[in-house]
Design a protein around this motif. Structure first.
Motif, PDB file in Angstrom:
ATOM      1  N   UNK A 540       4.837  13.052  -0.719  1.00 50.73           N
ATOM      2  CA  UNK A 540       4.768  11.967  -0.022  1.00 50.73           C
ATOM      3  C   UNK A 540       6.270  10.860   0.917  1.00 50.73           C
ATOM      4  N   UNK A 541       6.077  10.595   2.073  1.00 51.11           N
ATOM      5  CA  UNK A 541       7.517  10.711   2.249  1.00 51.11           C
ATOM      6  C   UNK A 541       7.635   9.165   2.229  1.00 51.11           C
ATOM      7  N   UNK A 542       8.663   8.360   2.561  1.00 49.20           N
ATOM      8  CA  UNK A 542       8.899   7.232   3.017  1.00 49.20           C
ATOM      9  C   UNK A 542      10.084   6.907   3.147  1.00 49.20           C
ATOM     10  N   UNK A 543      10.111   6.199   3.845  1.00 48.50           N
ATOM     11  CA  UNK A 543      11.806   5.942   4.962  1.00 48.50           C
ATOM     12  C   UNK A 543      12.908   4.951   3.988  1.00 48.50           C
ATOM     13  N   UNK A 544      13.910   5.510   4.361  1.00 46.42           N
ATOM     14  CA  UNK A 544      14.758   5.346   3.459  1.00 46.42           C
ATOM     15  C   UNK A 544      15.586   3.341   2.659  1.00 46.42           C
ATOM     16  N   UNK A 545      14.360   3.003   2.982  1.00 47.62           N
ATOM     17  CA  UNK A 545      14.918   1.468   2.471  1.00 47.62           C
ATOM     18  C   UNK A 545      13.745   1.149   1.684  1.00 47.62           C
ATOM     19  N   UNK A 546      12.550   2.076   1.378  1.00 44.05           N
ATOM     20  CA  UNK A 546      11.634   2.507   0.405  1.00 44.05           C
ATOM     21  C   UNK A 546      12.007   1.989  -0.700  1.00 44.05           C
ATOM     22  N   UNK A 547      11.989   1.088  -1.765  1.00 40.85           N
ATOM     23  CA  UNK A 547      12.637   1.057  -3.589  1.00 40.85           C
ATOM     24  C   UNK A 547      10.695   1.152  -3.886  1.00 40.85           C
ATOM     25  N   UNK A 548      11.258   1.903  -5.043  1.00 40.13           N
ATOM     26  CA  UNK A 548      10.089   2.422  -6.686  1.00 40.13           C
ATOM     27  C   UNK A 548       9.604   3.285  -5.440  1.00 40.13           C
ATOM     28  N   UNK A 549       9.419   4.036  -5.783  1.00 40.27           N
ATOM     29  CA  UNK A 549       8.402   5.263  -4.557  1.00 40.27           C
ATOM     30  C   UNK A 549       8.289   6.566  -5.682  1.00 40.27           C
ATOM     31  N   UNK A 550       7.110   6.614  -5.875  1.00 44.50           N
ATOM     32  CA  UNK A 550       6.410   7.815  -7.011  1.00 44.50           C
ATOM     33  C   UNK A 550       5.226   8.254  -6.912  1.00 44.50           C
ATOM     34  N   UNK A 551       5.180   9.514  -8.032  1.00 43.04           N
ATOM     35  CA  UNK A 551       3.514   9.811  -7.833  1.00 43.04           C
ATOM     36  C   UNK A 551       3.827  10.173  -9.177  1.00 43.04           C
ATOM     37  N   UNK A 552       2.822   9.024 -10.064  1.00 42.48           N
ATOM     38  CA  UNK A 552       2.459   9.469 -11.629  1.00 42.48           C
ATOM     39  C   UNK A 552       1.962  11.101 -11.414  1.00 42.48           C
ATOM     40  N   UNK A 553       1.473  11.329 -12.742  1.00 39.99           N
ATOM     41  CA  UNK A 553       0.650  12.324 -13.568  1.00 39.99           C
ATOM     42  C   UNK A 553      -0.558  12.585 -12.297  1.00 39.99           C
ATOM     43  N   UNK A 554      -0.887  10.613 -12.801  1.00 42.39           N
ATOM     44  CA  UNK A 554      -2.698  10.550 -12.155  1.00 42.39           C
ATOM     45  C   UNK A 554      -2.448   9.466 -11.450  1.00 42.39           C
ATOM     46  N   UNK A 555      -2.673   9.075 -10.450  1.00 39.22           N
ATOM     47  CA  UNK A 555      -3.307   9.522  -9.260  1.00 39.22           C
ATOM     48  C   UNK A 555      -2.837  10.706  -8.739  1.00 39.22           C
ATOM     49  N   UNK A 556      -2.771  10.756  -8.580  1.00 43.48           N
ATOM     50  CA  UNK A 556      -1.658  12.505  -7.930  1.00 43.48           C
ATOM     51  C   UNK A 556      -1.069  11.991  -5.565  1.00 43.48           C
ATOM     52  N   UNK A 557      -0.854  10.123  -6.137  1.00 40.13           N
ATOM     53  CA  UNK A 557      -0.199   9.079  -4.918  1.00 40.13           C
ATOM     54  C   UNK A 557       0.834   8.307  -5.471  1.00 40.13           C
ATOM     55  N   UNK A 558       1.462   8.332  -4.533  1.00 38.04           N
ATOM     56  CA  UNK A 558       2.749   7.400  -4.185  1.00 38.04           C
ATOM     57  C   UNK A 558       2.026   6.048  -4.405  1.00 38.04           C
ATOM     58  N   UNK A 559       2.653   5.529  -6.239  1.00 41.46           N
ATOM     59  CA  UNK A 559       2.316   3.975  -5.989  1.00 41.46           C
ATOM     60  C   UNK A 559       3.022   3.663  -4.975  1.00 41.46           C
ATOM     61  N   UNK A 560       1.950   2.493  -4.643  1.00 32.57           N
ATOM     62  CA  UNK A 560       3.160   1.829  -3.128  1.00 32.57           C
ATOM     63  C   UNK A 560       2.786   0.303  -3.692  1.00 32.57           C
ATOM     64  N   UNK A 561       1.747  -0.131  -4.733  1.00 30.09           N
ATOM     65  CA  UNK A 561       1.784  -2.241  -4.867  1.00 30.09           C
ATOM     66  C   UNK A 561       3.190  -1.379  -5.765  1.00 30.09           C
ATOM     67  N   UNK A 562       4.232  -0.734  -6.571  1.00 31.52           N
ATOM     68  CA  UNK A 562       5.783  -1.435  -7.002  1.00 31.52           C
ATOM     69  C   UNK A 562       6.403  -1.274  -6.063  1.00 31.52           C
ATOM     70  N   UNK A 563       5.629  -0.552  -4.645  1.00 36.78           N
ATOM     71  CA  UNK A 563       7.064  -0.580  -3.332  1.00 36.78           C
ATOM     72  C   UNK A 563       7.292  -1.549  -2.888  1.00 36.78           C
ATOM     73  N   UNK A 564       8.937  -1.610  -2.686  1.00 37.54           N
ATOM     74  CA  UNK A 564       9.391  -3.061  -2.386  1.00 37.54           C
ATOM     75  C   UNK A 564      10.578  -2.227  -1.184  1.00 37.54           C
TER      76      UNK A 564
END
Length: 567
Positions: A540-564
């Motif tokens: 998953x690719x994000x813009x340069x001002x997106x913070x707290x962007x990661x993919x956990x072991x499950x589910x294999x998607x970027x966790x975006x509710x922690x995104x700021x």
């Protein structure tokens, strides 16, 4: 029981779906994220700003009754469930209470489950969230107009098979509302994973008084989550702004960082990725569900300013070769074991983009990140296969001049054809001739999900709907899943395995159940009905001002509710 539509896009196209989680006060300017004894603190960024979501879907909806999204998706900006998922960069996903005070209790071994709602919860319109609203939200999902959503509950709730929703005035008695805060579910049989099931979209509360136009409710829902839909243009754009009645201290799984979320729909996939690569203007604060192609990986990897903005999954989807054990040529376990030894998994890994972007070679059914996952290899031929061992087993089975058909869908991507060709090449090394039969996706799915499909082998992929061995093993290997649209493409049927699946499914102690699923995983592979190939990575690719962007072991998607958004 199984969700019939979990076939996944090949890993070389890296599925990038927006997902979201964790909690912090929406009305505060605190820079300190909520901490939990089970988590690692994420980067502290002040709340505020606008998050842009770039969607390749023709239109988006916040309808829960027919959604297939896991509880970490953008749907959860607006809706809450009884339970939810908390994900971490470096630890396994856990189930936590959401609207409820706990993750459910049972006093009869998992056949009856009770949940109590937190006090003081309110919808965006100021009305209280009650157990009756949860019941009504679930009942809506049974209406014929809402077919296609995750349907585990429809066969588990007593009377669900004959229920058609609340619009004719009927209720589902197996969903018992004790009072405003207590709800009890009566199941047809013990089911230990029910606390995971109630995290799914259909369990979001819906006030009946607001459901006057069911077909379009998803465009203007009453919100229980941190954001409410303030503007919606179908196929174009939705705008989400803060729900003033959401309280952070009741919510463990949402940061609610941005002040506003703008969701643009129907964008070209490659254009989205290119915009994120270019990282200009509002795209600096953007995330998306776009698919990253292998050619785009090369550009991303060559530039640290881009690659540092890409999240790469440590685990992912299960990719495998299913062998139709009902076919006489594949009825001997030694033949199936020989095929396991023959496959050059390193070549297949290369087809999907290599170990970094494509995925990791696997020999098990369960994938990393699923409780109970245990690494083992019953047919260890090395990454490139063991030709001599494969030939030895074929000789022991008295097989020579073996001819097999391999079917695969042709309308997903060119990668599936390359995958099939690689498998053909591997089997040619041990004297097995393979005829490739590419089919359009609908015809292919109808073939492999029929009881007596005319094929010897098929390639396939699977993504678990929730983190339990049950969500992969039961739909792919239970005898009940042969035919009638079921996912048992190998037509595998073993009474001992069926009994073990039933026992593990019923087990309410999830730690004990995880051990049981691990044992079943190995038990199935002793019969070798499939060749596990790859755990497909996602990016998953994000813009340069997106913070707290990661993919956990499950589910294999970027966790975006922690995104700021870094302003």
């Amino acid at each position: 029981m199984a969700n019939r539509s979990r076939r996944v896009v090949p890993a070389g196209l890296a599925l990038v779906l927006a997902l979201v989680m964790a909690g912090c006060n929406a009305n505060s300017q605190s820079t300190e994220p909520t901490k939990d004894k089970n988590t690692t603190a994420l980067e502290s960024v002040p709340q505020g700003g606008t998050l842009h979501y770039l969607s390749r879907r023709a239109t988006e909806s916040f309808e829960t009754a027919k959604a297939q999204m896991v509880p970490t998706t953008r749907l959860r900006w607006v809706h809450r469930g009884l339970t939810s998922w908390q994900t971490f960069p470096d630890k396994d996903t856990i189930l936590v209470p959401d609207l409820a005070t706990d993750t459910g209790t049972t006093d009869d071994g998992g056949k009856t489950w009770t949940f109590t709602l937190q006090e003081g919860l309110k919808f965006s319109d100021g009305s209280p969230i009650t157990a009756q609203d949860v019941k009504y939200g679930i009942e809506r999902s049974f209406a014929p107009m809402f077919q296609g959503g995750l349907g585990y509950h429809k066969t588990l709730l007593v009377g669900g098979a004959d229920y058609d929703g609340p619009y004719d005035g009927k209720e589902l008695d197996s969903i018992e509302v004790v009072d405003d805060h207590k709800i009890v579910f009566h199941l047809t049989r013990p089911f230990g994973n029910w606390p995971w099931i109630v995290s799914m979209p259909a369990f979001a509360p819906v006030p009946a008084a607001a459901d006057t136009e069911p077909e379009t409710y998803g465009e203007h829902p009453v919100a229980s989550g941190p954001y409410q839909v303030t503007s919606f243009r179908k196929g174009s754009q939705a705008v989400l702004e803060r729900n003033p009645n959401w309280k952070a201290d009741t919510d463990q799984v949402r940061f609610a960082g941005p002040d506003k979320i703008v969701l643009d729909m129907g964008l070209n996939n490659d254009t989205i990725v290119q915009r994120l690569i270019d990282d200009k203007g509002e795209d600096k604060t953007a995330i998306s569900n776009a698919l990253i192609s292998p050619s785009q990986f090369q550009r991303i990897e060559s530039d640290p300013s881009i690659s540092n903005r890409m999240a790469n999954s440590p685990s992912g989807y299960f990719r495998y070769l299913a062998m139709n054990v009902k076919r006489p040529v594949l009825s001997d376990v030694r033949v199936r074991q020989a095929i396991n030894y023959a496959i050059n998994k390193a070549e297949l890994q290369s087809v999907y983009g290599g170990p970094k972007f494509g995925g990791q070679i696997t020999s098990t059914i369960m994938t990393p990140g699923i409780p109970g996952y245990t690494e083992y290899n019953l047919y260890d031929g090395g990454d490139t296969g063991n030709v001599d061992k494969a030939k030895e087993l074929l000789a022991a089975a008295g097989v020579s001049d073996l001819k097999l058909t391999l079917t695969y869908p042709t309308d997903v991507s060119a990668i599936e054809e390359k995958e099939a060709q690689s498998i053909k090449n591997s089997l040619a090394r041990v004297g097995v001739k393979v005829e490739l039969k590419g089919l359009d996706g609908d015809t292919w799915y109808e073939l492999i999900s029929s009881a007596d499909g005319d094929y010897d082998m098929t390639t396939n992929g699977w993504g678990a709907d929730f983190p339990s061995g049950m969500s992969t093993i039961q739909p792919l290997f239970a005898s009940s899943e042969i035919g009638n649209g079921g996912g048992n493409a190998s037509k595998f049927s073993n009474p001992k395995v069926d009994a073990a699946i039933e026992a593990a499914t019923a087990e309410p102690n999830l730690d004990k159940a995880a051990e049981m699923w691990a044992a079943i995983d190995k038990q199935i592979m002793e019969d070798a009905p499939i060749v596990p190939i790859l755990v497909q990575r996602t990016q998953a690719l994000a813009g340069s001002k997106i913070k707290n962007y990661f993919i956990p072991a499950y589910p294999p998607f970027a966790n975006e509710l922690v995104v700021r958004v870094d302003r």
